[in-house]
Each structure stands twice: as structure tokens, then as C-alpha cells.
Design a protein around this motif. Structure first.
Motif, PDB file in Angstrom:
ATOM      1  N   ASP A 176      18.634 101.741  -4.569  1.00  0.00           N
ATOM      2  CA  ASP A 176      19.461 101.336  -5.721  1.00  0.00           C
ATOM      3  C   ASP A 176      19.191 102.151  -6.724  1.00  0.00           C
ATOM      4  N   ARG A 177      19.917 101.942  -7.946  1.00  0.00           N
ATOM      5  CA  ARG A 177      19.535 102.976  -8.887  1.00  0.00           C
ATOM      6  C   ARG A 177      18.748 102.149 -10.126  1.00  0.00           C
ATOM      7  N   LEU A 178      18.784 100.688 -10.086  1.00  0.00           N
ATOM      8  CA  LEU A 178      18.082 100.077 -10.970  1.00  0.00           C
ATOM      9  C   LEU A 178      17.034  99.048 -10.495  1.00  0.00           C
ATOM     10  N   THR A 179      15.918  98.891 -10.997  1.00  0.00           N
ATOM     11  CA  THR A 179      14.726  97.841 -10.599  1.00  0.00           C
ATOM     12  C   THR A 179      14.281  97.625 -11.956  1.00  0.00           C
ATOM     13  N   ARG A 180      14.538  96.407 -12.560  1.00  0.00           N
ATOM     14  CA  ARG A 180      14.210  96.064 -13.765  1.00  0.00           C
ATOM     15  C   ARG A 180      13.116  94.875 -13.881  1.00  0.00           C
ATOM     16  N   PHE A 181      12.878  94.183 -12.693  1.00  0.00           N
ATOM     17  CA  PHE A 181      11.876  93.379 -12.764  1.00  0.00           C
ATOM     18  C   PHE A 181      10.915  93.225 -11.509  1.00  0.00           C
ATOM     19  N   LEU A 182       9.404  93.532 -11.838  1.00  0.00           N
ATOM     20  CA  LEU A 182       8.492  93.263 -10.524  1.00  0.00           C
ATOM     21  C   LEU A 182       7.752  92.089 -11.139  1.00  0.00           C
ATOM     22  N   HIS A 207      18.837 108.129  -9.677  1.00  0.00           N
ATOM     23  CA  HIS A 207      19.807 109.086 -10.585  1.00  0.00           C
ATOM     24  C   HIS A 207      21.265 108.993  -9.541  1.00  0.00           C
ATOM     25  N   VAL A 208      22.235 109.002 -10.176  1.00  0.00           N
ATOM     26  CA  VAL A 208      23.509 109.081  -9.486  1.00  0.00           C
ATOM     27  C   VAL A 208      24.020 110.487  -9.783  1.00  0.00           C
ATOM     28  N   GLY A 209      24.906 110.797  -8.897  1.00  0.00           N
ATOM     29  CA  GLY A 209      25.483 112.103  -8.924  1.00  0.00           C
ATOM     30  C   GLY A 209      26.883 112.095  -9.868  1.00  0.00           C
ATOM     31  N   GLU A 210      27.796 113.256  -9.560  1.00  0.00           N
ATOM     32  CA  GLU A 210      28.825 113.438 -10.347  1.00  0.00           C
ATOM     33  C   GLU A 210      29.952 112.146  -9.833  1.00  0.00           C
ATOM     34  N   PHE A 211      29.900 111.955  -8.463  1.00  0.00           N
ATOM     35  CA  PHE A 211      30.933 110.900  -7.869  1.00  0.00           C
ATOM     36  C   PHE A 211      30.284 109.556  -7.787  1.00  0.00           C
ATOM     37  N   LYS A 212      29.171 109.393  -8.574  1.00  0.00           N
ATOM     38  CA  LYS A 212      28.439 108.080  -8.654  1.00  0.00           C
ATOM     39  C   LYS A 212      27.545 107.834  -7.403  1.00  0.00           C
ATOM     40  N   GLU A 213      27.204 108.744  -6.575  1.00  0.00           N
ATOM     41  CA  GLU A 213      26.625 108.639  -5.339  1.00  0.00           C
ATOM     42  C   GLU A 213      25.248 108.613  -5.775  1.00  0.00           C
ATOM     43  N   LEU A 214      24.262 107.695  -4.809  1.00  0.00           N
ATOM     44  CA  LEU A 214      22.879 107.729  -5.245  1.00  0.00           C
ATOM     45  C   LEU A 214      22.216 108.710  -4.611  1.00  0.00           C
ATOM     46  N   VAL A 215      21.749 109.789  -5.754  1.00  0.00           N
ATOM     47  CA  VAL A 215      20.953 110.981  -5.364  1.00  0.00           C
ATOM     48  C   VAL A 215      19.293 110.778  -5.124  1.00  0.00           C
ATOM     49  N   LYS A 248      21.071 105.464 -21.123  1.00  0.00           N
ATOM     50  CA  LYS A 248      22.274 106.029 -20.716  1.00  0.00           C
ATOM     51  C   LYS A 248      22.680 105.082 -19.413  1.00  0.00           C
ATOM     52  N   LEU A 249      23.650 104.683 -19.382  1.00  0.00           N
ATOM     53  CA  LEU A 249      24.217 103.704 -18.308  1.00  0.00           C
ATOM     54  C   LEU A 249      24.918 104.451 -17.317  1.00  0.00           C
ATOM     55  N   ASP A 250      25.304 105.689 -17.097  1.00  0.00           N
ATOM     56  CA  ASP A 250      25.925 106.345 -16.197  1.00  0.00           C
ATOM     57  C   ASP A 250      24.917 107.104 -15.108  1.00  0.00           C
ATOM     58  N   GLY A 251      23.560 106.726 -15.066  1.00  0.00           N
ATOM     59  CA  GLY A 251      22.735 107.079 -14.066  1.00  0.00           C
ATOM     60  C   GLY A 251      22.355 108.417 -14.147  1.00  0.00           C
ATOM     61  N   SER A 252      22.681 109.263 -15.488  1.00  0.00           N
ATOM     62  CA  SER A 252      22.171 110.539 -15.361  1.00  0.00           C
ATOM     63  C   SER A 252      20.839 110.694 -15.944  1.00  0.00           C
ATOM     64  N   VAL A 253      20.365 112.046 -16.069  1.00  0.00           N
ATOM     65  CA  VAL A 253      18.911 112.138 -16.123  1.00  0.00           C
ATOM     66  C   VAL A 253      18.528 111.223 -17.679  1.00  0.00           C
ATOM     67  N   GLN A 254      17.431 110.662 -17.493  1.00  0.00           N
ATOM     68  CA  GLN A 254      16.837 110.109 -18.692  1.00  0.00           C
ATOM     69  C   GLN A 254      15.428 110.136 -18.725  1.00  0.00           C
ATOM     70  N   LYS A 255      14.749 110.962 -19.481  1.00  0.00           N
ATOM     71  CA  LYS A 255      13.397 111.476 -19.238  1.00  0.00           C
ATOM     72  C   LYS A 255      12.436 110.224 -19.760  1.00  0.00           C
TER      73      LYS A 255
END
Length: 437
Positions: free
Chosen positions: A317-323, A283-291, A228-235
Motif C-alpha cells: 500500500d502507499r499509505l498507513t496512517r493509523f497504528l 512511493h508511486v511511480g510515473e504511472f501510479k504503480e507502487l514503487v 503531496k498527494l501524488d505519492g512522489s518524494v516527500q522527505k
């Protein structure tokens, strides 16, 4: 089953620059590059005497690209780009494979007759090895499969002697039916052992290590709900397999309504035992704010799966895809670098108590990308790891070297146009596997 097939020779092509985002109906809109100046301790490092005139290894970048058809961008052939240093300058070459539309990873595999290039591709989902013959890379198919879902992609892989049988097996993660498999070398190619599968599931990452210290290697993977690219819940969760022991899926980190696309299994704190580090996405909220911001969590062998582990760092941040981990200053102690989507590159160091919060400092805030592929590796052989980063937002590939006080930045490649590009991975590769090097 055993699969091995020659599929011909792929010609070397010039640099072309377009890409697409994995596992989604459409790529995310590229964010504007930050305009503020980078914060200290970053400094620009010119090429020249500070960088050897020649390096025995280069970097291979795994890409997806767009081509324009009828005025619309569509996925083009899967593409690898190679960066190597020769005669005092950084040079580039590339190759494409029209059978697939994305290379998710390319890495060195120790073949019987010497090292070969190993690739993970998508749509077609195929694992191949590549050997340099003259001026071109010749491919041999190792495994191809249609997983039966919306997507068929080989997403990630790690190479290790998983069965303690003096053989280099390949652990593979796939989309979108959640398959985790192991390819074992055989006289005719590879025997494929399918460890697990789950409908409507993406597995983004594979790591191999020995977290419980029993001398038997474990395979770790990150199954989650589809992207999901909108930052919503993804288990999602992190699971473990032990191929040598015949142990199937065991959940080692239950992330609840959060998920991770990046994990690292390595002995970063130097205690002699590997740890599992999980980059839990925000996660981001309804207004794309970082929750909920990104959390880097540590799990040891005795950490309950239902717990949140030990949060060693929180990043806004909302994504970290490299450690990636390595020794940047040559003091015998490892550091970790977290490459985030939009807030930059971060240097993490364990404290005296590695289960407490680690120190964290910003390396470079003007670096970013959807994947933000990064790796610590010692290409120049001086005993200190350099940091190599594909900063897709800035259309650059960069090299950072420790100068005694800070990591100093050198731009080693600038993309020649403004088209968006997604770099899915980068890895070191010997120059004898690079066409034209």
C-alpha cells in the motif's frame, strides 16, 4: 504565555456528512470501494446479545466536512460525531464549531473538576476544552495561534505528565511552520512552551513514551515536507524532545526521501520498555504503480537514526496512517493493527524474537480510507480490546471483537448519504461527556 478564555456554548446539531483532506490545496479523489468479498477471518456480527445493551464509554470522531456554496463544495464548520450504545442500540449525536473548518483530534483530558473533552482544530488553529453543560458542550480556549504560513492547524496531541510534576501537560503538533509545543496547566488555564519550529514543515503526529527506560517521558514527532498527494518524494524524519530535561530536537529516525505521518510509541513486545514504530509511507511511480510499499519499522533506544531500523512488516500500500496496539484476545500480550489506505486492516503479532519480522494477517480487505482512523480500546470492560474503525470508503464505522478464533465485524453506524467524508481520528469518551447520551 498563559491563555484561557471562555468562548461560549456550541449548539448540538444533526448528522451532516462532508469532509476535506488536511494540508492540501484539494482533497484526493475518493477511490472506489472494493467489490470483492472480504477474506477470512472476517465475519459479520449482528448487534444484540453479543454486545452489551449499554456501554459506559462511546467513541468520538473528529471530522472535516464540505458544504455547498454556489454549486461548489467548500470546507464547512469543524465537526465532532459521537457514537454510544444505549438501550440495546448504537446512537449518534454531533456538534460543530464554526470557528474552524476541521477537528483533527478530540480526546479526554483530566481536568481539575473532572474529565473534559480536548480538541485540536485548524484554520483557526485552536486548542479547546469542552465541558457538558445541560444539553450542550461549552468551550474554553486553551491556546490559539496564527503560525504565519499558508495553514494554521493544530494537528495532533498527547496528554502526559511530561515534567514529572503531578500535572497533565499536552504535547501538540502543528501545521505548517513545524511547531511542537507543550501546554502546561496553570491557575489561569495553560502556559504554552514552544519547543521547536521550522518553516514550511508539517508535523502530523505526536507520541509520548520512555524508549530508553530511564523513567523520564520523551515526546516524539514527525516533521516532514508539506503534503503531496501524488505519492512522489516527500522527505521526513522522526524527532525526539525531552521537556523535563530541557532537551531539544534530536533526530531518532532519518527517513531520507521518505516520510511518516504515523508513529506509535508503546511496549508492544512486553519487555518492559517502550519501542518506537514508524509507518514509512510508500512511493508511486510515473504511472501510479507502487514503487516502494509501506514499511513498519521498529526503533529502539540504541538504533542509529541513520539506519532503516528493523522492518517488522511490509504492506503493499502507499499509505498507513493509523497504528494502534492492544490485547485483542485477553492473553496479556499486545497485538498491533495497521490501518492502510486501500489494502485493508492488518493484524501484526511479535514473534519470539520481536526484532525479526512479525506475523501479519489480513483482518478485513474491505476497509479503507484516506486516514482510516482506528483504535483498539476496551469499551465494554471485559479485559479484551475491541477494534473500532472509521471505514470512510464504505461509509461505515465498525467494531471488531475477538470471538476466540478471529476478529468478528459489527457495523455500528452507516452514513445516510454518498457524500465523501474524512474521519481524522477517533477516541474513547465517557458517556457523561456525550451530549444527549
Amino acid at each position: 504565555m498563559t491563555i484561557a478564555k471562555k468562548t461560549g456554548t456550541t449548539a448540538i446539531l444533526g448528522i451532516a456528512l462532508f469532509a476535506w483532506a488536511c494540508g492540501s490545496e484539494a482533497p484526493p479523489e475518493p477511490e472506489a470501494a472494493p467489490t470483492e468479498a472480504p477474506s477470512e477471518p472476517v465475519a459479520e456480527k449482528p448487534a444484540g446479545p453479543q454486545t452489551p445493551d449499554r456501554l459506559p464509554k462511546g467513541i468520538v470522531l473528529s471530522l472535516a466536512q464540505f458544504v455547498t456554496e454556489a454549486g461548489k463544495p467548500v470546507p464547512g464548520p469543524a465537526r465532532l460525531e459521537f457514537l454510544y450504545r444505549s438501550k440495546g442500540s448504537w446512537k449518534t449525536t454531533a456538534m460543530e464549531d464554526p470557528e474552524s473548518n476541521v477537528f483533527h483530534k478530540a480526546m479526554v483530558y483530566p481536568g481539575e473538576d473532572g474529565p473534559v473533552l480536548l480538541t485540536m482544530a485548524g484554520s483557526e488553529a485552536v486548542v479547546k476544552t469542552w465541558k457538558l453543560e445541560g444539553s450542550a458542550l461549552e468551550d474554553t480556549e486553551a491556546w490559539r495561534k496564527d503560525f504565519g504560513g499558508k495553514f494554521s492547524r493544530m494537528r495532533d496531541a498527547e496528554v502526559a505528565d511530561l515534567y514529572d510534576a503531578d500535572e497533565q501537560a499536552i504535547a501538540v503538533a502543528t501545521h505548517d511552520q513545524g511547531m511542537v509545543a507543550v501546554l502546561r496547566p496553570s491557575p489561569d488555564g495553560f502556559t504554552v512552551v514552544e519547543l521547536d519550529s521550522e518553516e514550511n514543515t508539517f508535523v502530523h503526529e505526536i507520541e509520548v513514551g520512555d524508549v530508553n527506560g530511564d523513567g523520564v517521558l520523551e515526546v516524539y514527532a514527525t516533521p516532514s515536507e508539506p503534503n503531496k498527494l501524488d505519492g512522489s518524494v516527500q522527505k521526513g524524519e522522526v524527532v525526539r524532545y525531552v521537556p523535563k530535561a530541557g532537551e531539544g530536537r534530536v533526530v531518532v529516525a532519518d527517513l531520507g526521501d521518505r516520510h511518516a505521518k504515523e508513529i506509535l510509541v508503546e511496549d508492544v513486545d512486553g519487555d518492559g520498555t517502550d519501542e518506537l514504530y514508524v509507518a514509512v509511507e510508500g512511493h508511486v511511480g510515473e504511472f501510479k504503480e507502487l514503487v516502494h510499499p509501506v514499511e513498519i519499522r521498529r526503533y529502539d533506544a540504541d538504533t542509529p537514526a541513520a539506519s532503516s531500523g528493523v522492518v517488522i512488516a511490509t504492506i503493499d500500500d502507499r499509505l498507513t496512517r493509523f497504528l494502534t496496539a492492544g490485547d485483542i484476545d485477553g492473553d496479556g500480550k499486545k497485538e498491533m493493527v495497521a490501518a492502510t489506505f486501500s489494502s485493508g486492516l492488518w493484524l501484526l503479532r511479535p514473534r519470539d524474537d520481536p526484532k525479526a519480522k512479525w506475523s501479519i494477517e489480513l483482518i478485513d480487505k474491505n476497509s479503507g480510507g484516506f486516514e482510516h482512523a482506528s483504535i483498539l480500546t476496551d469499551l465494554d470492560g471485559d479485559g479484551k480490546d475491541e477494534l473500532y474503525v472509521a471505514s470512510d470508503k464504505q461509509k461505515e464505522v465498525r467494531r471488531y471483537v475477538w470471538d476466540g478464533q478471529k476478529l468478528v465485524r459489527e457495523v455500528i453506524y452507516v452514513r445516510p448519504d454518498d457524500r465523501p467524508i474524512f474521519t481524522w481520528n477517533l477516541m474513547p469518551v465517557p458517556t457523561e461527556l456525550i451530549p444527549g447520551a
